[in-house]
Design a protein around this motif. Structure first.
Motif, PDB file in Angstrom:
ATOM      1  N   ASN A  38       0.760  -1.214   0.102  1.00 24.70           N
ATOM      2  CA  ASN A  38      -0.045  -0.011  -0.024  1.00 24.70           C
ATOM      3  C   ASN A  38       0.849   1.088  -0.074  1.00 24.70           C
ATOM      4  O   ASN A  38       0.542   2.175   0.889  1.00 24.70           O
ATOM      5  N   VAL A  39       1.819   1.208  -0.787  1.00 24.73           N
ATOM      6  CA  VAL A  39       2.580   2.497  -0.935  1.00 24.73           C
ATOM      7  C   VAL A  39       2.419   3.160  -2.454  1.00 24.73           C
ATOM      8  O   VAL A  39       2.294   2.527  -3.378  1.00 24.73           O
ATOM      9  N   GLU A  40       2.248   4.471  -2.126  1.00 22.71           N
ATOM     10  CA  GLU A  40       2.078   5.484  -3.254  1.00 22.71           C
ATOM     11  C   GLU A  40       2.856   6.717  -2.804  1.00 22.71           C
ATOM     12  O   GLU A  40       2.464   7.234  -1.967  1.00 22.71           O
ATOM     13  N   ALA A  41       4.141   7.087  -3.493  1.00 21.92           N
ATOM     14  CA  ALA A  41       4.894   7.825  -3.028  1.00 21.92           C
ATOM     15  C   ALA A  41       5.385   8.926  -4.351  1.00 21.92           C
ATOM     16  O   ALA A  41       5.849   8.245  -5.253  1.00 21.92           O
ATOM     17  N   PRO A  42       5.835  10.141  -4.006  1.00 19.86           N
ATOM     18  CA  PRO A  42       6.378  10.879  -5.111  1.00 19.86           C
ATOM     19  C   PRO A  42       7.697  10.566  -4.870  1.00 19.86           C
ATOM     20  O   PRO A  42       8.163  10.255  -3.808  1.00 19.86           O
ATOM     21  N   ILE A  43       8.524  10.970  -6.035  1.00 20.51           N
ATOM     22  CA  ILE A  43      10.151  10.699  -6.131  1.00 20.51           C
ATOM     23  C   ILE A  43      10.479  11.843  -6.520  1.00 20.51           C
ATOM     24  O   ILE A  43      10.101  12.723  -7.568  1.00 20.51           O
ATOM     25  N   LYS A  44      11.460  12.495  -5.855  1.00 17.65           N
ATOM     26  CA  LYS A  44      12.214  13.561  -6.015  1.00 17.65           C
ATOM     27  C   LYS A  44      13.926  13.335  -6.387  1.00 17.65           C
ATOM     28  O   LYS A  44      14.577  12.284  -5.964  1.00 17.65           O
ATOM     29  N   GLU A  45      14.419  14.160  -7.024  1.00 17.62           N
ATOM     30  CA  GLU A  45      15.776  13.999  -7.338  1.00 17.62           C
ATOM     31  C   GLU A  45      16.949  14.284  -6.161  1.00 17.62           C
ATOM     32  O   GLU A  45      16.586  15.166  -5.658  1.00 17.62           O
ATOM     33  N   GLY A  46      17.673  13.360  -6.051  1.00 14.12           N
ATOM     34  CA  GLY A  46      18.658  13.335  -4.893  1.00 14.12           C
ATOM     35  C   GLY A  46      18.061  12.611  -3.815  1.00 14.12           C
ATOM     36  O   GLY A  46      17.155  12.228  -3.850  1.00 14.12           O
ATOM     37  N   VAL A  47      19.243  12.279  -2.969  1.00 16.46           N
ATOM     38  CA  VAL A  47      19.024  11.234  -1.714  1.00 16.46           C
ATOM     39  C   VAL A  47      19.596  12.115  -0.546  1.00 16.46           C
ATOM     40  O   VAL A  47      20.000  11.642   0.690  1.00 16.46           O
ATOM     41  N   THR A  48      19.502  13.664  -0.589  1.00 21.23           N
ATOM     42  CA  THR A  48      19.842  14.414   0.551  1.00 21.23           C
ATOM     43  C   THR A  48      18.786  14.177   1.826  1.00 21.23           C
ATOM     44  O   THR A  48      17.659  13.726   1.519  1.00 21.23           O
ATOM     45  N   ASP A  98      17.250  16.434   3.128  1.00 24.86           N
ATOM     46  CA  ASP A  98      16.007  17.395   2.850  1.00 24.86           C
ATOM     47  C   ASP A  98      15.002  16.666   1.814  1.00 24.86           C
ATOM     48  O   ASP A  98      13.898  16.918   2.015  1.00 24.86           O
ATOM     49  N   VAL A  99      15.680  16.083   0.948  1.00 17.71           N
ATOM     50  CA  VAL A  99      14.664  15.106   0.003  1.00 17.71           C
ATOM     51  C   VAL A  99      14.188  13.987   0.520  1.00 17.71           C
ATOM     52  O   VAL A  99      12.815  14.046   0.533  1.00 17.71           O
ATOM     53  N   LEU A 100      14.770  13.289   1.327  1.00 21.65           N
ATOM     54  CA  LEU A 100      13.979  12.242   2.279  1.00 21.65           C
ATOM     55  C   LEU A 100      13.067  12.614   3.050  1.00 21.65           C
ATOM     56  O   LEU A 100      12.276  11.801   3.604  1.00 21.65           O
ATOM     57  N   LYS A 101      13.224  13.823   3.571  1.00 23.80           N
ATOM     58  CA  LYS A 101      12.128  14.085   4.489  1.00 23.80           C
ATOM     59  C   LYS A 101      10.859  14.062   4.097  1.00 23.80           C
ATOM     60  O   LYS A 101       9.759  14.036   4.626  1.00 23.80           O
ATOM     61  N   GLU A 102      10.720  14.452   2.633  1.00 23.41           N
ATOM     62  CA  GLU A 102       9.528  14.575   1.917  1.00 23.41           C
ATOM     63  C   GLU A 102       8.868  13.754   1.009  1.00 23.41           C
ATOM     64  O   GLU A 102       7.982  13.152   0.770  1.00 23.41           O
ATOM     65  N   SER A 103       9.964  12.612   0.365  1.00 26.25           N
ATOM     66  CA  SER A 103       9.706  11.895  -0.644  1.00 26.25           C
ATOM     67  C   SER A 103      10.770  10.583  -0.777  1.00 26.25           C
ATOM     68  O   SER A 103      11.465  10.454  -0.063  1.00 26.25           O
ATOM     69  N   VAL A 104      10.453   9.833  -1.882  1.00 24.90           N
ATOM     70  CA  VAL A 104      11.330   8.952  -2.186  1.00 24.90           C
ATOM     71  C   VAL A 104      12.461   9.651  -2.930  1.00 24.90           C
ATOM     72  O   VAL A 104      12.195  10.663  -3.585  1.00 24.90           O
ATOM     73  N   GLY A 105      13.673   9.169  -2.750  1.00 27.44           N
ATOM     74  CA  GLY A 105      14.827  10.141  -3.477  1.00 27.44           C
ATOM     75  C   GLY A 105      15.500   9.076  -4.755  1.00 27.44           C
ATOM     76  O   GLY A 105      15.527   7.707  -4.591  1.00 27.44           O
ATOM     77  N   HIS A 106      15.721   9.733  -5.539  1.00 23.81           N
ATOM     78  CA  HIS A 106      16.430   9.381  -6.732  1.00 23.81           C
ATOM     79  C   HIS A 106      17.907   9.617  -6.751  1.00 23.81           C
ATOM     80  O   HIS A 106      18.433  10.644  -6.487  1.00 23.81           O
ATOM     81  N   PHE A 107      18.653   8.314  -6.951  1.00 23.54           N
ATOM     82  CA  PHE A 107      20.257   8.422  -6.838  1.00 23.54           C
ATOM     83  C   PHE A 107      20.482   9.240  -8.155  1.00 23.54           C
ATOM     84  O   PHE A 107      20.382   8.533  -9.242  1.00 23.54           O
ATOM     85  N   CYS A 108      21.266  10.274  -8.237  1.00 24.26           N
ATOM     86  CA  CYS A 108      21.252  11.162  -9.364  1.00 24.26           C
ATOM     87  C   CYS A 108      22.221  10.326 -10.475  1.00 24.26           C
ATOM     88  O   CYS A 108      22.066  10.846 -11.621  1.00 24.26           O
ATOM     89  N   ASP A 109      23.180   9.642 -10.012  1.00 25.04           N
ATOM     90  CA  ASP A 109      24.057   8.842 -10.795  1.00 25.04           C
ATOM     91  C   ASP A 109      23.381   7.880 -11.731  1.00 25.04           C
ATOM     92  O   ASP A 109      23.813   7.183 -12.440  1.00 25.04           O
ATOM     93  N   SER A 110      22.187   7.381 -11.053  1.00 29.05           N
ATOM     94  CA  SER A 110      21.665   6.309 -11.673  1.00 29.05           C
ATOM     95  C   SER A 110      20.713   6.705 -12.768  1.00 29.05           C
ATOM     96  O   SER A 110      20.241   7.967 -13.021  1.00 29.05           O
ATOM     97  N   HIS A 120      13.416   6.465   3.700  1.00 30.91           N
ATOM     98  CA  HIS A 120      13.479   6.146   5.047  1.00 30.91           C
ATOM     99  C   HIS A 120      12.593   4.956   5.308  1.00 30.91           C
ATOM    100  O   HIS A 120      11.751   4.829   4.724  1.00 30.91           O
ATOM    101  N   ASN A 121      12.647   4.413   6.566  1.00 26.34           N
ATOM    102  CA  ASN A 121      11.684   3.359   6.796  1.00 26.34           C
ATOM    103  C   ASN A 121      11.249   3.535   8.239  1.00 26.34           C
ATOM    104  O   ASN A 121      10.151   2.559   8.593  1.00 26.34           O
ATOM    105  N   ARG A 122      11.297   4.857   8.879  1.00 25.05           N
ATOM    106  CA  ARG A 122      10.751   5.012  10.115  1.00 25.05           C
ATOM    107  C   ARG A 122      11.174   6.272  10.308  1.00 25.05           C
ATOM    108  O   ARG A 122      11.971   6.992   9.933  1.00 25.05           O
ATOM    109  N   GLY A 123      10.557   6.948  11.533  1.00 20.14           N
ATOM    110  CA  GLY A 123      10.766   8.356  12.058  1.00 20.14           C
ATOM    111  C   GLY A 123       9.536   9.249  11.699  1.00 20.14           C
ATOM    112  O   GLY A 123       8.436   8.827  11.193  1.00 20.14           O
ATOM    113  N   THR A 124       9.825  10.611  12.091  1.00 20.47           N
ATOM    114  CA  THR A 124       8.689  11.698  11.734  1.00 20.47           C
ATOM    115  C   THR A 124       8.342  11.913  10.526  1.00 20.47           C
ATOM    116  O   THR A 124       7.244  12.268  10.105  1.00 20.47           O
ATOM    117  N   TYR A 125       9.467  12.085   9.689  1.00 28.15           N
ATOM    118  CA  TYR A 125       9.388  12.387   8.306  1.00 28.15           C
ATOM    119  C   TYR A 125       8.862  11.371   7.389  1.00 28.15           C
ATOM    120  O   TYR A 125       8.612   9.956   7.859  1.00 28.15           O
TER     121      TYR A 125
END
Length: 206
Positions: free
Chosen positions: A92-102, A104-116, A128-133
């Protein structure tokens, strides 16, 4: 005096607890709104569907050029750093993807490794797999071989089938290497094992 001190101590402790709970709920609500807005933005980007990159009559070189154009620095910036979204129905996952894995990015979304890769080849993502964010990969440890993962960008929608689930070293970058096959690589932390990462890899469904 002792009773008064105890009473004051209890009041202070209650204030701290209530403040902490209120702060947690505020952050949770704020993050929920941010993530909801990012999903809407990702839907808008996915619905552009500007190029049929998989057209049979196109050469690999043409497909690479289209991918580079669709995900140029300028284009990613104009899309507010949002690339698309990922869906994993079985957990049951539906998530936005943003560029980068900093962070700041991972606080809000799934991150994309820039070199991939973004579309053709090895697309590598982290969350992340746990936490407030945002912790969209909280349950990817429950995935099993042959489960489906859906990856969506403006170039279209691809369905992948889970083929490998491994724990790897935090320094293992081999899972990010380029591939001639279309694969999806998901990476997250392993609970209580900070030197390890959980890596789920999936191949395009044919």
């Amino acid at each position: 005096n002792m009773k008064k001190k105890i009473f004051i101590g209890i009041i202070v402790a209650l204030i701290i607890i209530v403040t902490g709970i209120c702060g947690f709920l505020y952050l949770k609500n704020k993050n929920s709104i941010i993530q909801s807005n990012l999903i809407k933005e990702a839907d808008s980007i996915v619905n552009e569907n500007i190029i049929n990159s998989d057209a049979i009559n196109k050469s690999e070189e043409q497909k690479q050029i289209e991918e580079c154009e669709a995900f140029s620095i300028e284009k990613i910036s104009s899309d507010n750093n949002v690339l698309g979204k990922i869906k994993i129905p079985v957990i049951n996952v539906e998530a936005p993807i943003k560029e980068g894995v900093t962070q700041d990015v991972l606080k809000e979304s799934v991150g994309h490794f820039c070199d991939s890769s973004y579309w053709n080849g090895n697309v590598a993502l982290a969350s992340h797999n746990r936490g407030t964010y945002a912790h969209y990969f909280e349950k990817i440890n429950k995935l099993q071989i042959n489960d489906e993962i859906i990856y969506q960008t403006k170039l279209g929608t691809r369905v992948y089938i889970v083929t490998e689930i491994n724990q790897i070293s935090e320094n293992d970058l081999s899972v990010l290497e380029k591939s001639n096959k279309n694969i999806l690589t998901l990476i997250t932390c392993v609970k209580d094992k900070k030197n390890l990462r959980l890596c789920v890899q999936a191949s395009e469904k044919v």
